[in-house]
Design an enzyme around this catalytic site. Structure first.
Site, mmCIF file in Angstrom:
data_model
loop_
_atom_site.group_PDB
_atom_site.id
_atom_site.type_symbol
_atom_site.label_atom_id
_atom_site.label_comp_id
_atom_site.label_asym_id
_atom_site.label_seq_id
_atom_site.Cartn_x
_atom_site.Cartn_y
_atom_site.Cartn_z
ATOM 1 N N ALA A 42 29.745 20.531 14.117
ATOM 2 C CA ALA A 42 28.653 21.487 14.322
ATOM 3 C C ALA A 42 27.286 20.829 14.226
ATOM 4 C CB ALA A 42 28.752 22.606 13.296
ATOM 5 N N TRP A 46 23.568 15.453 11.692
ATOM 6 C CA TRP A 46 22.173 15.731 12.070
ATOM 7 C C TRP A 46 21.441 16.405 10.913
ATOM 8 C CZ3 TRP A 46 20.509 19.438 16.629
ATOM 9 C CH2 TRP A 46 19.165 19.201 16.933
ATOM 10 N N LYS A 99 28.292 18.082 0.705
ATOM 11 C CA LYS A 99 28.627 18.761 1.964
ATOM 12 C C LYS A 99 30.089 19.199 1.981
ATOM 13 C CE LYS A 99 29.706 14.573 4.368
ATOM 14 N NZ LYS A 99 29.235 13.348 4.858
ATOM 15 N N THR A 100 30.369 20.141 2.826
ATOM 16 C CA THR A 100 31.740 20.640 2.962
ATOM 17 C C THR A 100 31.934 21.257 4.342
ATOM 18 O OG1 THR A 100 33.421 22.079 1.992
ATOM 19 C CG2 THR A 100 31.205 22.965 2.039
ATOM 20 N N HIS A 101 33.195 21.259 4.781
ATOM 21 C CA HIS A 101 33.549 22.014 5.990
ATOM 22 C C HIS A 101 34.380 23.249 5.604
ATOM 23 C CE1 HIS A 101 32.101 18.906 8.567
ATOM 24 N NE2 HIS A 101 33.168 18.141 8.597
ATOM 25 N N THR A 230 14.848 12.128 13.674
ATOM 26 C CA THR A 230 16.137 12.822 13.729
ATOM 27 C C THR A 230 16.462 13.334 15.138
ATOM 28 O OG1 THR A 230 15.119 14.926 13.070
ATOM 29 C CG2 THR A 230 15.999 13.551 11.297
ATOM 30 N N SER A 231 15.689 12.889 16.131
ATOM 31 C CA SER A 231 16.010 13.291 17.505
ATOM 32 C C SER A 231 17.293 12.568 17.941
ATOM 33 C CB SER A 231 14.854 12.942 18.446
ATOM 34 O OG SER A 231 14.740 11.540 18.536
HETATM 35 P P1 A3P Z 1 28.486 16.063 20.773
HETATM 36 O O1 A3P Z 1 29.901 15.601 20.606
HETATM 37 O O2 A3P Z 1 28.375 17.335 21.547
HETATM 38 O O3 A3P Z 1 27.571 15.002 21.302
HETATM 39 P P2 A3P Z 1 29.172 16.456 13.207
HETATM 40 O O4 A3P Z 1 28.147 15.567 12.586
HETATM 41 O O5 A3P Z 1 29.296 17.797 12.523
HETATM 42 O O6 A3P Z 1 30.505 15.773 13.384
HETATM 43 O O7 A3P Z 1 28.650 16.837 14.697
HETATM 44 C C1 A3P Z 1 28.618 15.870 15.733
HETATM 45 C C2 A3P Z 1 27.867 16.421 16.936
HETATM 46 O O8 A3P Z 1 26.464 16.522 16.591
HETATM 47 C C3 A3P Z 1 27.951 15.525 18.170
HETATM 48 O O9 A3P Z 1 27.927 16.426 19.290
HETATM 49 C C4 A3P Z 1 26.652 14.739 18.045
HETATM 50 O O10 A3P Z 1 26.206 14.183 19.264
HETATM 51 C C5 A3P Z 1 25.717 15.837 17.575
HETATM 52 N N1 A3P Z 1 24.489 15.283 16.981
HETATM 53 C C6 A3P Z 1 24.379 14.354 16.013
HETATM 54 N N2 A3P Z 1 23.073 14.046 15.801
HETATM 55 C C7 A3P Z 1 22.353 14.812 16.658
HETATM 56 C C8 A3P Z 1 20.950 14.935 16.943
HETATM 57 N N3 A3P Z 1 20.041 14.195 16.282
HETATM 58 N N4 A3P Z 1 20.575 15.810 17.895
HETATM 59 C C9 A3P Z 1 21.495 16.546 18.562
HETATM 60 N N5 A3P Z 1 22.824 16.471 18.356
HETATM 61 C C10 A3P Z 1 23.252 15.610 17.421
#
Ligand code: A3P
Length: 298
Positions: A42, A46, A99-101, A230-231
């Protein structure tokens, strides 16, 4: 190989997590803990990076002290002989960011008792569970979608979470139950609810919202620095944020990088018309009766 799976109250988790379950449930939260609660894929990484940047007052060097996924213990993490998530959290000085899922119903009770702040960033995208049985082949509607690992494009992710018969076979439980559970918890607890789509649309606004939740007010310069750092493009190139070097059987980055695409609604590009219709029907059905709505495209 893929991790062995077990089950707690009908929720699929790794067997190692199930073995540790009593200890996880007995985890002692503190009132100053911050818990990042996300459904897998989700945008956990990020929001972790955003929270860390805010907490470190934008000090990049401090944020680079460790790869992002190691900075905040994952409370249900268990992979003996490595220290478990609970052990890592117990060894941390307060204030802790964890953190947790886990879905609401499986969260260790002391988090509720201590009124910790929780931040679940939600996203209308779904995830391929670790070691879940390969199921879509058994359904002709989805059978022509390619095989994927954890980080690959969304279509299988959607198929797993959305097909009624299959949703129980998803790690950490079905996406719908996860988001609806946290949405409800927000009525009675200190939960900041974030949407991935909003963060994509207006990161400045959303990051300031997170900062205020954490008791800070960022000046324009610091806010812009955090937005930039963080982009997607900057995190993708930051080895401390892009999870490069993380090699798991469920996440083979040679097949698809962890920072894959970072867009909204990508599954639509991979689904056929029939699959999209089926996805939408199922989504409507499962999300009926809640005022929680997701933006499916930007
Ligand atoms: P996609 O597979 O659609 O690219 P998690 O960290 O919960 O595993 O989530 C991973 C998803 O968050 C990935 O999605 C990843 O690209 C996206 N993500 C990570 N950093 C991001 C950022 N700075 N901006 C937008 N999406 C990001």
């Amino acid at each position: 190989g893929r991790p062995e799976l077990g089950e707690v109250e009908g929720i699929l988790l790794s067997q190692a997590t199930c073995n540790e379950w009593q200890r996880i449930q007995g985890f002692q939260a503190r009132p100053d803990d911050l818990l990042i609660c996300t459904y897998p894929k989700a945008g956990t990484t990020w929001i972790q990076e955003i929270v860390d940047m805010i907490q470190q007052d934008g000090d990049l060097e401090k944020c680079k002290r460790a790869p992002v996924h190691r900075r905040h213990p994952f409370i249900e993490w268990a992979r003996p002989p490595q220290p478990s998530g609970v052990e890592q959290a117990e060894a941390m000085p307060p204030p802790r960011t964890l953190k947790t899922h886990l879905p609401v119903k499986l969260l260790p009770p002391s988090f509720w008792e201590q009124q910790c702040k929780e931040t679940p960033p939600l996203r209308s995208q779904l995830w391929d569970p670790p070691g879940a049985p390969v199921v879509s082949e058994s359904d002709p509607c989805w059978g022509d979608l390619p095989q994927h690992t954890h980080t690959a494009p969304q279509p299988r992710l959607c198929s797993r979470c959305c097909l009624p018969a299959l949703s129980a076979a998803v790690g950490w439980g079905p996406w719908h139950d996860h988001v609806k559970g946290w949405w409800k918890a927000k009525e009675t607890h200190c939960v900041l609810f974030l949407f991935y789509e909003d963060m994509k649309k207006d990161p400045k606004h959303e990051i300031q919202k997170v900062a205020r939740f954490l008791g800070k007010n960022l000046d324009q310069e610091l806010l812009e620095k955090i937005v930039y750092h963080t982009s997607f493009d900057v995190m993708k190139d930051n080895p401390m944020a892009n999870r490069s070097g993380v090699s798991l059987s469920i996440m083979d980055q040679s097949i698809s990088p962890f920072m894959r695409k970072g867009t909204v609604g990508d599954w639509k590009n991979h689904f056929t018309v029939a699959q999209n219709e089926r996805f939408e029907e199922d989504y409507e059905e499962k999300m009926a009766g809640t005022n929680l709505t997701f933006c499916m495209e930007l």
